[in-house]
Design an enzyme around this catalytic site. Structure first.
Site, mmCIF file in Angstrom:
data_model
loop_
_atom_site.group_PDB
_atom_site.id
_atom_site.type_symbol
_atom_site.label_atom_id
_atom_site.label_comp_id
_atom_site.label_asym_id
_atom_site.label_seq_id
_atom_site.Cartn_x
_atom_site.Cartn_y
_atom_site.Cartn_z
ATOM 1 N N SER A 204 0.644 -1.175 -0.004
ATOM 2 C CA SER A 204 0.074 -0.028 0.001
ATOM 3 C C SER A 204 0.975 1.301 -0.008
ATOM 4 O O SER A 204 0.301 2.417 -0.620
ATOM 5 C CB SER A 204 -1.084 0.046 1.152
ATOM 6 O OG SER A 204 -0.280 -0.043 2.324
ATOM 7 N N HIS A 232 -5.121 -3.020 -3.052
ATOM 8 C CA HIS A 232 -4.612 -1.997 -4.085
ATOM 9 C C HIS A 232 -4.462 -2.855 -5.908
ATOM 10 O O HIS A 232 -3.737 -2.024 -6.605
ATOM 11 C CB HIS A 232 -3.334 -1.471 -3.746
ATOM 12 C CG HIS A 232 -3.493 -0.537 -2.701
ATOM 13 N ND1 HIS A 232 -4.072 0.847 -2.507
ATOM 14 C CD2 HIS A 232 -3.614 -0.832 -1.276
ATOM 15 C CE1 HIS A 232 -4.222 1.094 -1.257
ATOM 16 N NE2 HIS A 232 -3.746 0.310 -0.515
ATOM 17 N N LYS A 263 -11.316 1.187 -2.910
ATOM 18 C CA LYS A 263 -10.455 1.779 -3.651
ATOM 19 C C LYS A 263 -10.938 1.817 -5.138
ATOM 20 O O LYS A 263 -11.720 2.761 -5.683
ATOM 21 C CB LYS A 263 -9.248 0.978 -3.599
ATOM 22 C CG LYS A 263 -8.785 1.049 -1.967
ATOM 23 C CD LYS A 263 -7.689 0.767 -1.678
ATOM 24 C CE LYS A 263 -7.139 0.646 -0.272
ATOM 25 N NZ LYS A 263 -7.633 1.454 0.682
HETATM 26 C C1 PLP Z 1 -3.323 -3.288 1.656
HETATM 27 C C2 PLP Z 1 -4.697 -2.839 2.510
HETATM 28 N N1 PLP Z 1 -5.590 -3.804 2.900
HETATM 29 C C3 PLP Z 1 -6.615 -3.355 3.571
HETATM 30 C C4 PLP Z 1 -7.111 -2.006 3.629
HETATM 31 C C5 PLP Z 1 -8.386 -1.653 4.649
HETATM 32 O O1 PLP Z 1 -9.531 -1.540 3.482
HETATM 33 P P1 PLP Z 1 -10.687 -0.542 4.009
HETATM 34 O O2 PLP Z 1 -10.193 0.882 3.358
HETATM 35 O O3 PLP Z 1 -11.754 -1.176 3.132
HETATM 36 O O4 PLP Z 1 -10.760 -1.063 5.193
HETATM 37 C C6 PLP Z 1 -6.295 -0.984 3.214
HETATM 38 C C7 PLP Z 1 -6.633 0.271 3.021
HETATM 39 O O5 PLP Z 1 -6.137 1.050 3.170
HETATM 40 C C8 PLP Z 1 -4.885 -1.491 2.378
HETATM 41 O O6 PLP Z 1 -4.264 -0.698 1.972
#
Ligand code: PLP
Length: 418
Positions: A204, A232, A263
């Protein structure tokens, strides 16, 4: 009193009237106050910026038009007319809330449609929707792993994976970032133990892509489950945006595909795709699924339409990838060392104060790009995290690359303490 990133005055405990319910002299409050002061001193204090328009490639911020270079809405779906129209119809038909957890009143026909669409899109038997990606990870990992199991987790995995590992009570073994040799060494140090390997698909903050062939080979060799977080990756990598398996031509090879609808899909909610048994098991064991009120039908509808558009219009994924290549080339021409095969382009700054300064300079020039600091990245490893959209123009990206280069290479300015 200090100012947040919007320039507004923020809460300061000193200025809170006595008797406002904060137990003014309590040790805990004092400790919180001291910790906040410390964060501010170290340029690590966080605050929010208030956007005054829909999330898209241009947003209104403090009354100005800004080029948005920080949004995870990679395909620019948050303000897409057909998605909004479909979600509006769902609003009129189903109302605003789901009224309960999925196992009570919270499952609508839209949830089922979405789960079927997700399973189809990811080529799996079944899917299950959670309230967020965070809730998915903190639901799935403790449901699947317990004391006596081992979870092998990449050192740069997302916070929700870290928390899911912690909540599981399994032994968590951290391996060096995307380093399959290190992972294998660590697996061999725990012979015969049951468990799971978990990794972000696209990391991320760094925007790099998991070594899926290596990870799956190790999982198969040592009898471990493989789990990839496609937050992502979905809508971004692979020819038609199906994520890591499509990117590596390894369809169906991962045991558990987890992701988020918040996203590229432009809605909200997390999901898992896998076998029927996996989904049935999680419905019975994942606490964040069982004990939380479900997402609104409106959100489900937006996600259904977003997935449909992604499926029908893969040129968006292509456009995004061309934008990333072009933006990186522009930055490199200006002398910045960058590269990315996802929508995330990290621009290394290092010092937290300098990263804030660079971000603020860019804000003044109408470019919305935040400084990412510890604990999201390591201390002294601050970055500007550019997140690109399919709808950015080449001209916008070339201009932004020039401005970013100037901002990150400008001499430091002494910033007064808050
Ligand atoms: C790699 C990753 N997993 C999970 C999440 C969490 O997702 P959500 O924003 O839907 O809670 C994020 C969010 O920033 C992320 O970057």
């Amino acid at each position: 009193m200090y100012k947040d990133q919007s320039g507004r005055k923020s809460l300061d405990i000193e200025s809170t009237p006595a008797g406002a319910g904060m137990g003014r002299n309590h040790e805990k409050w004092k400790r919180m106050e001291e910790e906040l002061r410390c964060l501010r001193r170290e340029n690590l204090c966080r605050s929010t910026r208030t956007i005054e328009s829909a999330q898209k490639s241009h947003v209104r911020y403090r009354g100005r038009d800004m080029l948005m270079l920080a949004s995870n809405s990679y395909l620019d779906f948050c303000d897409e007319e057909r998605i909004k129209e479909y979600a509006s119809r769902a609003l009129m038909e189903y109302g605003t809330g789901s009224g309960g957890s999925r196992l009570t009143t919270g499952t609508t026909a839209l949830h089922i449609r979405l789960e079927e669409a997700l399973a189809r899109f990811k080529g799996r038997e079944a899917a299950l929707v959670f309230n967020s990606g965070f809730a998915a990870n903190t639901g799935i990992l403790p449901a699947l792993c317990r004391e006596g199991d081992v979870i092998y987790s990449d050192e740069l995995n997302h916070a929700s994976i870290i928390d899911g590992c912690r909540q599981s009570k399994a032994r968590t073994v951290i391996y060096r970032h995307n380093d399959m040799e290190d992972l294998e060494k660590k697996i061999l140090a725990h012979p015969g133990e049951t468990g799971l390997i978990v990794s972000d698909g696209v990391f991320s903050m760094d925007g790099d892509i998991v070594d899926l062939p290596g990870l799956v080979r190790l999982a198969d060799t040592y009898g471990l489950l493989s789990m990839i977080d496609e937050a992502h990756a979905t809508g971004v990598i692979g020819r038609s945006g199906r994520g890591c398996e499509e990117y590596y031509h390894m369809e169906g090879r991962t045991d558990i595909l987890m992701g988020t609808l918040s996203k590229a899909i432009g809605a909200e909610g997390g999901y898992v795709c896998g076998s029927r048994i996996l989904v049935e098991y999680l419905k019975n064991k994942a606490r964040s699924y069982i004990f939380s009120t479900s997402l609104s039908p409106v959100t489900m509808a937006a996600a259904i339409r977003g997935l449909e558009l992604l499926d029908q219009e893969p040129w968006r994924v292509q456009r995004l990838s061309e934008n990333v290549a072009w933006f990186c080339e522009c930055l490199r021409r200006h002398g910045l060392e960058v590269s990315s095969h996802s929508a995330i382009v990290p621009i290394f700054v290092g010092d937290e104060g300098r990263a804030i300064e660079a971000s603020e300079r860019l804000m003044e020039q109408g470019i919305f790009i935040p400084a990412i600091r510890y604990p999201t990245v390591r201390k002294g490893g601050a970055i500007l995290r550019a997140a690109l959209m399919a709808s950015h123009t080449r001209q916008e990206l070339a201009g932004a690359a020039r401005a970013i280069t100037r901002a990150v290479t400008a001499p430091a300015v002494a910033v007064p303490d808050f």
